[in-house]
Design an enzyme around this catalytic site. Structure first.
Site, PDB file in Angstrom:
ATOM      1  N   GLU A 177       0.828  -1.223   0.000  1.00  0.00           N
ATOM      2  CA  GLU A 177       0.000   0.000   0.000  1.00  0.00           C
ATOM      3  C   GLU A 177       0.859   1.268   0.000  1.00  0.00           C
ATOM      4  O   GLU A 177       0.846   2.057   0.959  1.00  0.00           O
ATOM      5  CB  GLU A 177      -0.955  -0.012   1.194  1.00  0.00           C
ATOM      6  CG  GLU A 177      -1.994  -1.103   1.082  1.00  0.00           C
ATOM      7  CD  GLU A 177      -3.095  -1.030   2.136  1.00  0.00           C
ATOM      8  OE1 GLU A 177      -2.865  -0.444   3.191  1.00  0.00           O
ATOM      9  OE2 GLU A 177      -4.177  -1.563   1.882  1.00  0.00           O
ATOM     10  N   GLU A 368      -5.378  -8.062  -1.446  1.00  0.00           N
ATOM     11  CA  GLU A 368      -6.113  -8.097  -0.172  1.00  0.00           C
ATOM     12  C   GLU A 368      -7.572  -7.768  -0.443  1.00  0.00           C
ATOM     13  O   GLU A 368      -7.867  -6.862  -1.233  1.00  0.00           O
ATOM     14  CB  GLU A 368      -5.595  -7.046   0.818  1.00  0.00           C
ATOM     15  CG  GLU A 368      -4.264  -7.343   1.428  1.00  0.00           C
ATOM     16  CD  GLU A 368      -3.806  -6.259   2.406  1.00  0.00           C
ATOM     17  OE1 GLU A 368      -4.666  -5.616   3.051  1.00  0.00           O
ATOM     18  OE2 GLU A 368      -2.591  -6.065   2.503  1.00  0.00           O
TER      19      GLU A 368
HETATM   20  C1  BG6 Z   1      -4.478  -3.016   4.596  1.00  0.00           C
HETATM   21  C2  BG6 Z   1      -3.168  -3.519   5.093  1.00  0.00           C
HETATM   22  O1  BG6 Z   1      -4.473  -1.648   4.835  1.00  0.00           O
HETATM   23  O2  BG6 Z   1      -5.650  -3.392   5.223  1.00  0.00           O
HETATM   24  C3  BG6 Z   1      -3.247  -4.649   6.088  1.00  0.00           C
HETATM   25  O3  BG6 Z   1      -2.272  -3.834   4.054  1.00  0.00           O
HETATM   26  C4  BG6 Z   1      -4.431  -4.441   6.985  1.00  0.00           C
HETATM   27  O4  BG6 Z   1      -2.034  -4.714   6.763  1.00  0.00           O
HETATM   28  C5  BG6 Z   1      -5.696  -4.445   6.155  1.00  0.00           C
HETATM   29  O5  BG6 Z   1      -4.518  -5.372   8.017  1.00  0.00           O
HETATM   30  C6  BG6 Z   1      -6.979  -4.308   6.942  1.00  0.00           C
HETATM   31  O6  BG6 Z   1      -6.920  -3.178   7.759  1.00  0.00           O
HETATM   32  P1  BG6 Z   1      -7.086  -3.247   9.330  1.00  0.00           P
HETATM   33  O7  BG6 Z   1      -6.721  -1.919   9.799  1.00  0.00           O
HETATM   34  O8  BG6 Z   1      -8.481  -3.600   9.574  1.00  0.00           O
HETATM   35  O9  BG6 Z   1      -6.141  -4.299   9.814  1.00  0.00           O
END
Ligand code: BG6
Length: 465
Positions: A177, A368
Site C-alpha cells: 500500500e 487483499e
Molecule cells: C491493509 C493492510 O491496509 O488493510 C493490512 O495492508 C491491513 O495490513 C488491512 O490489516 C486491513 O486493515 P485493518 O486496519 O483492519 O487491519
C-alpha cells in the site's frame, strides 16, 4: 502472464503475524512501537510526541506467533486448497537496524525454512518486501523514508533477498500500500517528524524516495532473473462523486488521482502531468538520474480493496462520515458497513478493477480483500456466514470484471489466519479463515480453529480451478 495458472491464495504479513520480535537477532520494527486500543491512533498520527511513551501492550511483538506455528499453519492452508500465499518478510529480521553491512543469517534461515515449507506444498510465494515494516532504527535516526539514505538501505535488503531466494520466489511486491505514506507517514514510511509547515514536502519527498527504491529494485530483480515478476501495491477503492454536480465529479477525479499518482509512476515509468504542478510547488529533491530510474516499471498491478469512498465539493461539516477507517469519507446511503464502519461495496471491486485495467493494461492481482468482524468460538467452531457472504459477493463481481475483459492473475483474500489489525491493533477485528485463540490483551493459547469460511473457500477453489 495470461497463460499462467490463476493464483488462488490468501494473504498475511510478517508484522501482523510473526511475533517473536526479539529472537534470533531480529531488530525492532516501527510497528513494534505501536500499542493497541485508543493509544494506537494517537501514536501513529503524532509519533513525535508519543513514540517513546510506554504502553501496556504492543500486539505486533507477539502477533499470532506465526514464527513458531508456521508449519502447522501452512499445512492447514494447503489443505484449504490454495496454490499461492502472499506473505511479507520482516526487514529487521534480516537487517536488524537496516544499516548493517551483512545480513543476519538466522533471519535468512527462518525465511529459507518458511519458503521451502510453502514450496513443499506447491504453494507459490508472493512476497512483499516491506509491509509497514521499516526498521525502527531508521525511523528514529533518519526520519525513515524522508532520508535518501533509506533508498540505499532498502536496496541492500532487497538485493540480499532477491539473490538469496532467486528461483524460489518469482512474485515480488517491494512496498505494501505505497500510497499509505501520505495518510499515515509513520506506518507507511517510518517518518516520525513531519515538521509542521514542511509536512506536505516531507510526505511527498518520502513517497518519491520509495518510488525510486521501487524502480531500482524492479530493475535489479529483472536483471537477476528475467522470470521475476514485480508488482506495485495500492490501497485502492475509488471515490464516487456524491451527486451528479460537475464539481463533485471533478473532485472525485482529483481525489482518485492522489491514489493513482503512485501507480501511474510505478506502471508507466514517469510522473503524470497532473502531478507536476504539485511537485514543483513543493520543490522536491528529484535528480535527473532518478527520473531515468523511474522508467523501470512493474509487471503487474496489485491492490487491496476493502471499500469505496464518497466525496462532495460542498461544505460537508456535519455530514455523516464513515467510522474507524483511515480513509474517512462521507457515508454512502446505498451501502451496509462492517462492525468497524468500513462500507461494504462488492460492485466497487468491479469498478476498481475496470478502472485499473483501463488505466494500465497490465495484469491485476487482488492482494487483499476481506471482512474484519467479531467471531464467536462455539464448541470449537466458528459460524462466520457474514464473511462467506462478503467473499461470495466480491467474488461474483471479480468474475464479472473478468468478463468485462480485465486480466486478473489472482485473488489473495485478507487474511489467511486471524491477525493483528493494522489500524486498531485488535485481533478481535478478525479477518481469517482460521481462528486464533487470542484476545486484544494478548491473552490466549494461540490454538488454531477452522472457521466455516475455510470450508466454503476450499470448495469454492475446488469448483473454480
Ligand atoms: C491493509 C493492510 O491496509 O488493510 C493490512 O495492508 C491491513 O495490513 C488491512 O490489516 C486491513 O486493515 P485493518 O486496519 O483492519 O487491519
Amino acid at each position: 502472464m495470461s497463460n499462467t495458472k490463476f493464483l488462488w491464495g490468501a494473504a498475511l504479513s510478517a508484522n501482523q503475524c510473526e511475533g517473536s520480535y526479539d529472537v534470533n537477532g531480529r531488530g525492532l520494527s516501527i510497528i513494534d512501537k505501536l500499542p493497541t486500543g485508543e493509544n494506537r491512533f494517537k501514536v501513529m498520527s503524532n509519533p513525535v510526541k508519543y513514540i517513546n511513551e510506554e504502553f501496556p501492550h504492543y500486539p505486533s511483538r507477539h502477533g499470532i506467533e506465526f514464527y513458531k506455528h508456521y508449519k502447522e499453519d501452512i499445512k492447514l492452508l494447503a489443505e484449504m486448497g490454495i496454490n499461492s500465499l502472499r506473505i511479507s518478510m520482516s526487514w529487521t529480521r534480516i537487517f536488524p537496524t537496516g544499516k548493517e553491512d551483512k545480513p543476519n543469517e538466522e533471519g535468512l534461515k527462518f525465511y529459507d525454512d518458511l519458503i521451502n515449507e510453502l514450496l513443499k506444498y506447491n504453494i507459490e510465494p508472493i512476497v512483499t518486501m516491506s509491509h509497514f515494516d521499516t526498521p525502527f532504527y531508521i525511523a528514529e535516526n533518519f526520519n525513515g523514508w524522508a532520508d535518501k539514505g533509506t533508498i540505499d538501505s532498502f536496496y541492500k535488503y532487497a538485493e540480499t533477498i532477491l539473490h538469496h531466494f532467486n528461483g524460489r520466489i518469482k512474485y515480488w511486491i517491494p512496498f505494501n500500500e505505497i500510497n499509505m505514506i501520505l495518510h499515515l507517514p509513520y506506518v507507511g514510511g517510518g517518518i516520525i517528524d513531519t515538521k509542521g509547515d514542511l509536512k506536505e514536502k516531507i510526505k511527498y519527498q518520502s513517497a518519491h524516495n520509495q518510488l525510486v527504491a521501487n524502480a531500482m529494485v524492479c530493475k535489479l530483480a529483472h536483471e537477476i532473473n528475467k522470470e521475476n515478476l514485480m508488482g506495485c501495491m495500492l490501497a485502492a477503492g475509488n471515490y464516487y462523486p456524491q451527486t451528479c454536480k460537475p464539481e463533485d465529479n471533478l473532485l472525485a477525479i482529483n481525489k482518485n488521482r492522489e491514489t493513482y499518482l503512485f501507480i501511474d509512476v510505478q506502471a508507466r515509468g514517469y510522473y503524470p502531468s497532473y502531478a507536476k504542478k504539485k511537485i514543483e510547488s513543493l520543490n522536491l529533491d528529484i535528480t535527473e538520474e532518478e527520473i531515468e530510474l523511474l522508467k523501470n516499471t512493474v509487471d503487474f498491478i496489485s491492490f487491496s480493496y476493502y471499500n469505496s469512498k464518497v466525496c462532495s465539493s460542498d461544505n460537508v461539516d456535519g455530514a455523516e462520515l464513515t467510522a474507524g477507517n483511515i480513509f474517512k469519507s462521507i457515508k454512502n446511503p446505498y451501502l451496509k458497513a462492517s462492525e468497524w464502519g468500513w462500507q461494504i461495496d462488492p460492485v466497487g471491486l468491479r469498478v476498481t478493477m475496470n478502472d485499473l485495467y483501463d488505466r494500465y493494461q497490465k495484469p491485476l492481482l487482488i492482494a487483499e480483500n476481506g471482512l474484519g468482524a467479531k467471531d464467536e468460538l462455539v464448541d470449537g467452531r466458528i459460524h462466520d456466514e457474514y464473511r462467506i457472504e462478503y467473499l461470495k459477493h466480491h467474488l461474483e463481481n471479480m468474475k464479472l470484471a473478468i468478463e468485462d475483459g480485465v486480466d486478473l492473475i489472482g485473488y489473495m483474500p485478507w487474511s489467511a489466519l486471524d491477525l493483528i489489525s493494522a489500524s486498531t491493533g485488535q485481533i478481535s477485528k478478525r479477518y481469517g479463515f482460521i481462528y486464533v485463540d487470542l484476545d486484544d490483551n494478548g491473552e490466549g493459547t494461540y490454538k488454531r480453529y477452522i472457521k466455516d469460511s475455510y470450508f466454503w473457500y476450499r470448495d469454492y477453489i475446488k469448483n473454480n480451478k
